[in-house]
Design a protein around this motif. Structure first.
Motif, PDB file in Angstrom:
ATOM      1  N   LYS A  94     -21.132 -12.617  33.571  1.00 52.14           N
ATOM      2  CA  LYS A  94     -21.828 -13.327  32.533  1.00 52.14           C
ATOM      3  C   LYS A  94     -23.515 -13.269  32.528  1.00 52.14           C
ATOM      4  O   LYS A  94     -23.923 -13.315  31.746  1.00 52.14           O
ATOM      5  N   GLY A  95     -23.809 -13.347  33.751  1.00 49.81           N
ATOM      6  CA  GLY A  95     -25.270 -13.523  33.874  1.00 49.81           C
ATOM      7  C   GLY A  95     -25.987 -12.142  33.435  1.00 49.81           C
ATOM      8  O   GLY A  95     -27.042 -12.169  32.865  1.00 49.81           O
ATOM      9  N   VAL A  96     -25.250 -10.657  33.766  1.00 47.86           N
ATOM     10  CA  VAL A  96     -25.591  -9.567  33.267  1.00 47.86           C
ATOM     11  C   VAL A  96     -25.576  -9.661  31.768  1.00 47.86           C
ATOM     12  O   VAL A  96     -26.676  -9.191  31.246  1.00 47.86           O
ATOM     13  N   LEU A  97     -24.413 -10.152  31.269  1.00 51.83           N
ATOM     14  CA  LEU A  97     -24.452 -10.291  29.725  1.00 51.83           C
ATOM     15  C   LEU A  97     -25.617 -11.250  29.232  1.00 51.83           C
ATOM     16  O   LEU A  97     -25.961 -10.791  28.109  1.00 51.83           O
ATOM     17  N   ASP A  98     -25.853 -12.183  29.825  1.00 47.47           N
ATOM     18  CA  ASP A  98     -27.053 -13.185  29.627  1.00 47.47           C
ATOM     19  C   ASP A  98     -28.381 -12.224  29.080  1.00 47.47           C
ATOM     20  O   ASP A  98     -29.050 -12.424  28.388  1.00 47.47           O
ATOM     21  N   VAL A  99     -28.331 -11.536  30.327  1.00 49.47           N
ATOM     22  CA  VAL A  99     -29.885 -10.577  30.313  1.00 49.47           C
ATOM     23  C   VAL A  99     -29.660  -9.751  29.044  1.00 49.47           C
ATOM     24  O   VAL A  99     -30.780  -9.589  28.522  1.00 49.47           O
ATOM     25  N   LEU A 100     -28.543  -8.886  28.790  1.00 42.79           N
ATOM     26  CA  LEU A 100     -28.543  -8.093  27.731  1.00 42.79           C
ATOM     27  C   LEU A 100     -28.499  -8.793  26.569  1.00 42.79           C
ATOM     28  O   LEU A 100     -29.469  -8.324  25.433  1.00 42.79           O
ATOM     29  N   LEU A 101     -28.210  -9.833  26.360  1.00 39.48           N
ATOM     30  CA  LEU A 101     -28.160 -10.630  24.976  1.00 39.48           C
ATOM     31  C   LEU A 101     -29.700 -11.120  24.724  1.00 39.48           C
ATOM     32  O   LEU A 101     -30.156 -11.198  23.746  1.00 39.48           O
ATOM     33  N   SER A 102     -30.293 -11.640  25.991  1.00 40.28           N
ATOM     34  CA  SER A 102     -31.703 -12.089  25.914  1.00 40.28           C
ATOM     35  C   SER A 102     -32.615 -11.213  25.243  1.00 40.28           C
ATOM     36  O   SER A 102     -33.652 -11.607  24.745  1.00 40.28           O
ATOM     37  N   GLN A 103     -32.312  -9.997  25.374  1.00 42.89           N
ATOM     38  CA  GLN A 103     -33.335  -8.716  24.847  1.00 42.89           C
ATOM     39  C   GLN A 103     -32.881  -8.131  23.783  1.00 42.89           C
ATOM     40  O   GLN A 103     -33.372  -7.084  23.417  1.00 42.89           O
ATOM     41  N   ALA A 104     -31.714  -8.499  23.275  1.00 45.89           N
ATOM     42  CA  ALA A 104     -31.049  -7.778  21.815  1.00 45.89           C
ATOM     43  C   ALA A 104     -31.448  -8.365  20.659  1.00 45.89           C
ATOM     44  O   ALA A 104     -32.160  -9.343  20.467  1.00 45.89           O
ATOM     45  N   ASP A 105     -30.984  -7.704  19.458  1.00 38.07           N
ATOM     46  CA  ASP A 105     -31.506  -8.103  18.375  1.00 38.07           C
ATOM     47  C   ASP A 105     -30.030  -8.709  17.562  1.00 38.07           C
ATOM     48  O   ASP A 105     -30.194  -9.597  16.670  1.00 38.07           O
TER      49      ASP A 105
END
Length: 415
Positions: A94-105
């Protein structure tokens, strides 16, 4: 694999950086069809789609038909995407997903209503991760109501939405449409919502989440049939291959094959009568208006069929097209994929996947400035792009190796 298709992905593609959604990143948590169809359309227009898979991966990877060990169901809606498998049941995943979401549109998902929040991703959490993130959800039955917590699949929706009640032969039970039409159109609606929300964000609009559902889309498809039920309190009935409102409009026999004729205007009707050598039909009280022709459809269709049976399908197709009346043959998909029109539009394109296989795919349905938007990347194998996705999100090589070693991220398969 047959080799009669000649489209080449390198010849007519627009470069991704020249496409209108270039620079937009979508984190795609969707599976099966409605969501992946949505993100395929967004990918066609240049968006970067990061397909997140977990568990056993997108279930459509296991659905036939197959070409070798590759699902053609999966291939059909996953062009131009990147895949990374993440253990979303673990805190580190979930931490990896957090990183991806933090930089997504955009975040796109088609979970059952409430599932994303139960995973810990409430709207408050998403806003905290990324205040500019647009959340698009596709559910089964919408955000409220007695069925909102129920799962739903396409054929179930075709039945419960009324679509099956107007599909099929007149005297038989309702039929499903031969393709998963509600899933597909829900994906289209979600793609429209995504682009609308992106434009809204650019113009200062404050909302950051939008949703649609299979049920809402299915009812939207009802158009005049649904409006009839609302306004007149009448349930429209199946008409077989006839149009419910327009005559002549449907399937007709000829001396060889059946054809579809759509004489939808008064001008079409008059030209059609002249072409058949039956000008007297225009003066017949039973056929003098569109409403009259539909009310007397059975009689009129029998008369038309007797005339058309005198000549072959090719003869009538040429004659009717020459009059500007919509007409066409009934083709199967194999015939369609080999047709001159399909080839002229370069709709089938050839490329090489990560396993080195030459594959052919149907491109998206949009052209820009007369140039088709083609396919720049084959459907990814499971976690094919894990390394590049993590690197692009500032993970070090050491961290990438650790995440793969401990099972948080699945390593790409060496094909």
């Amino acid at each position: 694999m047959s080799n009669h298709f000649s489209g080449n992905v390198t010849q007519q593609n627009l470069e991704n950086e020249n496409l209108p959604l270039s620079g937009i990143t979508v984190v795609d948590l969707s599976r099966a069809l409605a969501g992946p169809y949505c993100t395929a359309l967004l990918a066609d227009m240049g968006a970067r789609i990061i397909k997140i898979e977990s568990g056993s991966g997108d279930p459509s990877r296991e659905w036939p038909p197959y070409d070798g060990n590759r699902s053609l169901y999966y291939d059909s809606t996953n062009r131009n995407k990147e895949s990374v498998w993440i253990d979303l049941y673990s805190d580190e995943g979930k931490g990896v997903l957090d990183v991806l979401l933090s930089q997504a549109d955009v975040l796109l998902e088609n979970y059952k209503l409430g599932t994303l929040a139960r995973m810990g991703y409430t709207e408050q959490k998403l806003t905290a991760l990324n205040p500019e993130l647009i959340h698009i959800a596709i559910t089964a039955y919408g955000n409220t109501g007695p069925l909102s917590q129920e799962p739903g699949l396409d054929q179930v929706m075709q039945g419960i939405s009324g679509l099956a009640s107007v599909t099929g032969p007149v005297d038989e039970d309702g039929y499903r449409v031969g393709i998963p039409i509600i899933d597909i159109t829900s994906g289209m609606i979600a793609a429209f919502a995504t682009v609308a929300m992106l434009i809204g964000r650019m113009r200062g609009y404050s909302a950051r989440n939008a949703s649609t559902s299979l049920y809402e889309t299915a009812l939207a498809l009802s158009t005049f049939q649904g409006q009839t039920a609302i306004t007149l309190g009448v349930a429209p009935e199946k008409q077989g291959n006839n149009h419910p409102s327009i005559t002549p409009y449907g399937v007709y026999p000829t001396a060889s094959d059946r054809i579809i004729i759509a004489a939808s205007t008064e001008s079409h009707w008059q030209k059609f009568c002249e072409l058949l050598g039956r000008r007297e039909w225009m003066a017949d009280q039973r056929f003098q208006s569109g409403q009259n022709r539909t009310e007397n459809r059975n009689v009129l269709n029998a008369m038309i069929s007797e005339e058309l049976k005198q000549k072959s399908a090719d003869y009538w197709l040429n004659k009717i097209r020459h009059q500007g009346i919509p007409v066409g043959p009934l083709l199967d998909y194999q015939q369609v994929m080999q047709s001159e029109q399909t080839l002229a539009l370069d709709l089938i394109q050839q490329l090489t996947n990560s396993a080195g296989e030459t594959i052919q795919l149907l491109r998206g349905p949009i052209s820009m400035n007369g140039t088709p938007i083609g396919i720049s990347k084959s459907p990814p194998s499971l976690s094919e792009d894990a390394y590049s996705i993590l690197r692009d999100h500032n993970y070090s090589e050491e961290d990438i190796q650790r995440l793969c070693a401990n099972g948080t991220v699945k390593e790409p398969k060496n094909d």
